[in-house]
Design an enzyme around this catalytic site. Structure first.
Site, mmCIF file in Angstrom:
data_model
loop_
_atom_site.group_PDB
_atom_site.id
_atom_site.type_symbol
_atom_site.label_atom_id
_atom_site.label_comp_id
_atom_site.label_asym_id
_atom_site.label_seq_id
_atom_site.Cartn_x
_atom_site.Cartn_y
_atom_site.Cartn_z
ATOM 1 N N GLN A 12 0.749 -1.358 0.124
ATOM 2 C CA GLN A 12 0.243 -0.418 0.158
ATOM 3 C C GLN A 12 0.599 1.351 -0.033
ATOM 4 O OE1 GLN A 12 -2.151 0.451 3.181
ATOM 5 N NE2 GLN A 12 -3.804 2.496 2.470
ATOM 6 N N ASP A 34 10.111 -6.180 -4.047
ATOM 7 C CA ASP A 34 9.287 -7.312 -3.073
ATOM 8 C C ASP A 34 9.574 -8.367 -3.794
ATOM 9 O OD1 ASP A 34 6.711 -7.952 -2.547
ATOM 10 O OD2 ASP A 34 6.088 -5.890 -1.795
ATOM 11 N N ARG A 36 6.429 -10.326 -3.999
ATOM 12 C CA ARG A 36 5.382 -10.277 -5.282
ATOM 13 C C ARG A 36 6.056 -9.653 -6.608
ATOM 14 N NH1 ARG A 36 0.447 -7.574 -3.505
ATOM 15 N NH2 ARG A 36 1.662 -6.646 -2.174
ATOM 16 N N ASP A 53 13.140 -10.679 -1.102
ATOM 17 C CA ASP A 53 12.899 -11.214 -0.088
ATOM 18 C C ASP A 53 13.695 -11.435 1.477
ATOM 19 O OD1 ASP A 53 12.441 -12.651 1.968
ATOM 20 O OD2 ASP A 53 11.465 -14.283 1.023
ATOM 21 N N TYR A 142 2.312 -8.068 15.804
ATOM 22 C CA TYR A 142 2.024 -6.973 14.930
ATOM 23 C C TYR A 142 3.276 -5.718 16.498
ATOM 24 C CZ TYR A 142 1.709 -2.834 11.899
ATOM 25 O OH TYR A 142 1.345 -2.213 11.363
HETATM 26 P P1 NAD Z 1 1.308 -3.655 2.861
HETATM 27 O O1 NAD Z 1 1.032 -5.481 3.362
HETATM 28 O O2 NAD Z 1 0.662 -3.663 1.629
HETATM 29 O O3 NAD Z 1 2.975 -4.212 1.787
HETATM 30 C C1 NAD Z 1 3.746 -4.988 2.366
HETATM 31 C C2 NAD Z 1 4.907 -5.688 1.564
HETATM 32 O O4 NAD Z 1 6.105 -6.280 1.899
HETATM 33 C C3 NAD Z 1 3.875 -6.462 0.411
HETATM 34 O O5 NAD Z 1 3.949 -5.602 -0.773
HETATM 35 C C4 NAD Z 1 4.668 -7.867 1.084
HETATM 36 O O6 NAD Z 1 5.124 -8.542 -0.799
HETATM 37 C C5 NAD Z 1 6.082 -7.329 1.299
HETATM 38 N N1 NAD Z 1 6.754 -8.596 2.058
HETATM 39 C C6 NAD Z 1 5.726 -9.383 2.809
HETATM 40 N N2 NAD Z 1 7.324 -10.090 2.697
HETATM 41 C C7 NAD Z 1 8.771 -9.690 2.555
HETATM 42 C C8 NAD Z 1 9.673 -10.469 2.843
HETATM 43 N N3 NAD Z 1 10.255 -11.399 3.656
HETATM 44 N N4 NAD Z 1 10.547 -9.697 2.095
HETATM 45 C C9 NAD Z 1 10.062 -8.980 1.020
HETATM 46 N N5 NAD Z 1 8.752 -8.348 0.910
HETATM 47 C C10 NAD Z 1 8.555 -9.148 1.686
HETATM 48 O O7 NAD Z 1 2.345 -2.830 3.992
HETATM 49 P P2 NAD Z 1 1.910 -1.370 3.804
HETATM 50 O O8 NAD Z 1 1.121 -1.382 4.454
HETATM 51 O O9 NAD Z 1 2.824 -0.672 2.725
HETATM 52 O O10 NAD Z 1 3.269 -1.267 5.188
HETATM 53 C C11 NAD Z 1 4.423 -0.581 5.253
HETATM 54 C C12 NAD Z 1 4.793 -0.833 6.592
HETATM 55 O O11 NAD Z 1 4.382 0.424 6.908
HETATM 56 C C13 NAD Z 1 5.056 -1.744 7.502
HETATM 57 O O12 NAD Z 1 5.584 -2.215 8.223
HETATM 58 C C14 NAD Z 1 3.756 -1.408 7.880
HETATM 59 O O13 NAD Z 1 3.710 -1.865 9.305
HETATM 60 C C15 NAD Z 1 3.689 0.402 8.405
HETATM 61 N N6 NAD Z 1 2.856 1.117 8.819
HETATM 62 C C16 NAD Z 1 1.715 0.876 7.891
HETATM 63 C C17 NAD Z 1 0.733 1.349 8.010
HETATM 64 C C18 NAD Z 1 -1.146 1.888 6.837
HETATM 65 O O14 NAD Z 1 -1.817 2.213 7.397
HETATM 66 N N7 NAD Z 1 -1.086 0.464 5.768
HETATM 67 C C19 NAD Z 1 0.081 1.734 9.088
HETATM 68 C C20 NAD Z 1 1.172 2.104 10.210
HETATM 69 C C21 NAD Z 1 2.425 1.541 9.700
HETATM 70 C C1 AKB Z 2 -3.165 -1.887 10.418
HETATM 71 O O1 AKB Z 2 -4.089 -1.985 10.550
HETATM 72 O O2 AKB Z 2 -2.190 -3.030 10.819
HETATM 73 C C2 AKB Z 2 -1.858 -0.748 10.265
HETATM 74 C C3 AKB Z 2 -1.432 -0.210 11.322
HETATM 75 C C4 AKB Z 2 -2.191 0.969 11.528
HETATM 76 O O3 AKB Z 2 -0.392 -0.238 11.520
HETATM 77 N N1 AKB Z 2 -2.737 -0.293 9.109
#
Ligand code: NAD
Ligand code: AKB
Length: 324
Positions: A12, A34, A36, A53, A142
C-alpha cells in the site's frame, strides 16, 4: 547521486512511495523490490525492479552491491490482522527481516527509514493525545514486533552511528493499492463500497476512534524526515505522526455529505475490534512538528472528497452515478 532501495515496494505504501521517489530523485535511482511481482506497469517498467526477500541476507547484500545503494526505505512487513492469524510469520518478517536490513545498512553505510505504527502501543498506554515517549506494552504480535523494531533501530543508531529514522503511522488511507491486512483497512474499503453499492458493513464498532492519515501526507512525512537536518532530531525512530481522528460513524457521516443514500451497518469482528480497542484514540505528534516540521495537509473532509473523486475516476460506474 542517491541510490534508494525500497523493500515491500508493491504494498500500500511502497507502490506510491516508489513513484514519488522516482519523480524526486530520478527513475534509475530508485530500486523497487518485493517478493511479489508488480502488476502495475509503471512501477515495473519505469525503473529497476528486483525480486528481494528480506529474509535472505545474501540476496540483500547482492542487490546492495549491484546498485551501490546508500538509502533504504524498509517497508516489507506483515500487518496487524494478518499478524494475529500468522504470528510466526509476523515475527520472522517484521523482526528477522528488519535485522537483515539493519545489518546490510550498517555494512554499506546506508541511511534507513523504517515505519512503526500506532500498533506499537497497548492497553496500558495513555489513550488520548498519546505522548511521544510513554508506556509501550502491546499485546499483538504486530505490536511486539513494532516495538522491537523501534528499539533495535535506536540501538543501531547509538551503537554503530547508523542514520536510522522512522515514524509511527496511524491508519493510512489511499486508493492506488489495497491495504495489506490491517485493522484500519475499513477506512479504505468504505469508500469503494460507498461508490459501488452505497452501503458498507463495518467490522469495527461505530464508536471506535482511531488516528488516520491520507497517503499524500504519509509520503511527504517519509521524505521530509529522511531529508531533515540530523542535528535537529532529538528522537530518531518512531516519531508519532497523525493527521486526523475519527470513528466509523463519523466517517460515514462525512461520506453522506457526498452520497446522501449511503448506509453503514456493523458486523463486528472480535479479533480486529480487540486490536483497535488496544490502540490509542489519538496521538500527540508535537515532537515531529518541532524536530522536523511535520504539518499534514489533509483533514477528514478534504480526504473524503479526494478519495471519492479519485475512485470515481478509476472504477467503472453506471453513468448516472458518475455525475454524482
Ligand atoms: P503492505 O502489506 O501493503 O505491503 C507490505 C509488502 O511487503 C507487500 O507487498 C509484501 O509482498 C511485502 N513482503 C512481505 N514479506 C516480505 C519479505 N519476506 N520480503 C520482502 N517483501 C515482503 O504494507 P504497507 O501498508 O505498505 O506497510 C508498510 C510498512 O508501513 C509496514 O512496516 C507497516 O507496518 C507500516 N505501517 C503501515 C500502515 C498502513 O496503514 N498501511 C500504518 C502504520 C504502519
Ligand atoms: C494496521 O491496521 O495493521 C496498520 C497499522 C495502523 O499499523 N494499518
Amino acid at each position: 547521486m542517491e541510490k534508494i532501495l525500497i523493500t515491500g515496494a508493491i504494498g500500500q505504501i511502497g507502490s506510491e512511495l516508489t513513484m514519488a521517489l522516482r519523480e524526486r530523485y530520478g527513475k534509475e535511482n530508485v530500486i523497487a523490490t518485493d517478493i511479489r511481482m508488480p502488476t502495475d506497469v509503471d512501477l515495473r517498467d519505469q525503473g529497476p525492479f528486483e525480486f528481494l526477500d528480506c529474509l535472505d541476507p545474501h540476496h540483500i547484500t547482492r542487490v546492495m552491491q549491484i546498485y551501490q545503494v546508500d538509502t533504504i526505505y524498509h517497508l516489507a512487513a506483515i500487518l496487524s490482522a494478518v499478524g494475529e492469524a500468522k504470528p510466526n510469520q509476523a515475527w520472522m518478517v517484521n523482526v528477522n527481516g528488519l535485522y537483515n536490513i539493519l545489518e546490510a545498512a550498517r555494512q554499506y553505510h546506508c541511511a534507513l527509514f523504517v515505519p512503526s505504527s500506532i500498533g506499537a502501543f497497548g492497553r496500558s498506554t495513555p489513550k488520548d493525545k498519546t505522548p511521544q515517549d510513554t508506556i509501550q506494552r502491546p499485546d499483538t504480535m504486530y505490536g511486539v514486533s513494532k516495538v522491537t523494531g523501534e528499539l533495535i533501530c535506536d540501538y543501531y543508531h547509538k551503537r554503530f552511528g547508523l542514520d536510522s529514522r522512522g515514524v509511527r503511522f496511524p491508519g493510512l488511507i489511499s486508493y492506488e493499492t489495497e491495504p495489506g491486512g490491517g485493522t484500519t483497512d475499513y477506512a479504505v474499503e468504505i469508500f469503494f463500497e460507498a461508490l459501488k453499492h452505497k452501503k458498507y458493513t463495518c467490522y469495527l464498532k461505530e464508536d471506535t476512534s482511531l488516528d488516520m492519515m491520507y497517503m499524500p501526507d504519509a509520503i511527504t512525512a517519509m521524505i521530509q524526515l529522511m531529508e531533515a537536518d540530523p542535528s535537529r532530531l532529538k528522537h530518531r525512530n518512531a516519531f508519532n505522526v497523525t493527521a486526523m481522528n475519527f470513528t466509523p460513524a463519523q466517517l460515514a457521516e462525512e461520506i453522506r455529505k457526498h452520497i446522501p443514500e449511503f448506509e453503514i451497518e456493523y458486523s463486528v469482528d472480535p479479533i480486529r475490534q480487540e486490536i483497535a480497542d488496544s490502540w490509542p484514540n489519538s496521538l500527540d505528534d508535537s515532537a515531529a512538528r518541532e524536530e522536523w516540521g511535520w504539518n499534514p495537509k489533509y483533514s477528514m473532509a478534504a480526504l473524503t472528497k479526494d478519495m471519492l473523486d479519485k475512485i470515481t475516476e478509476r472504477i467503472e460506474l453506471p453513468s448516472e452515478q458518475k455525475s454524482r
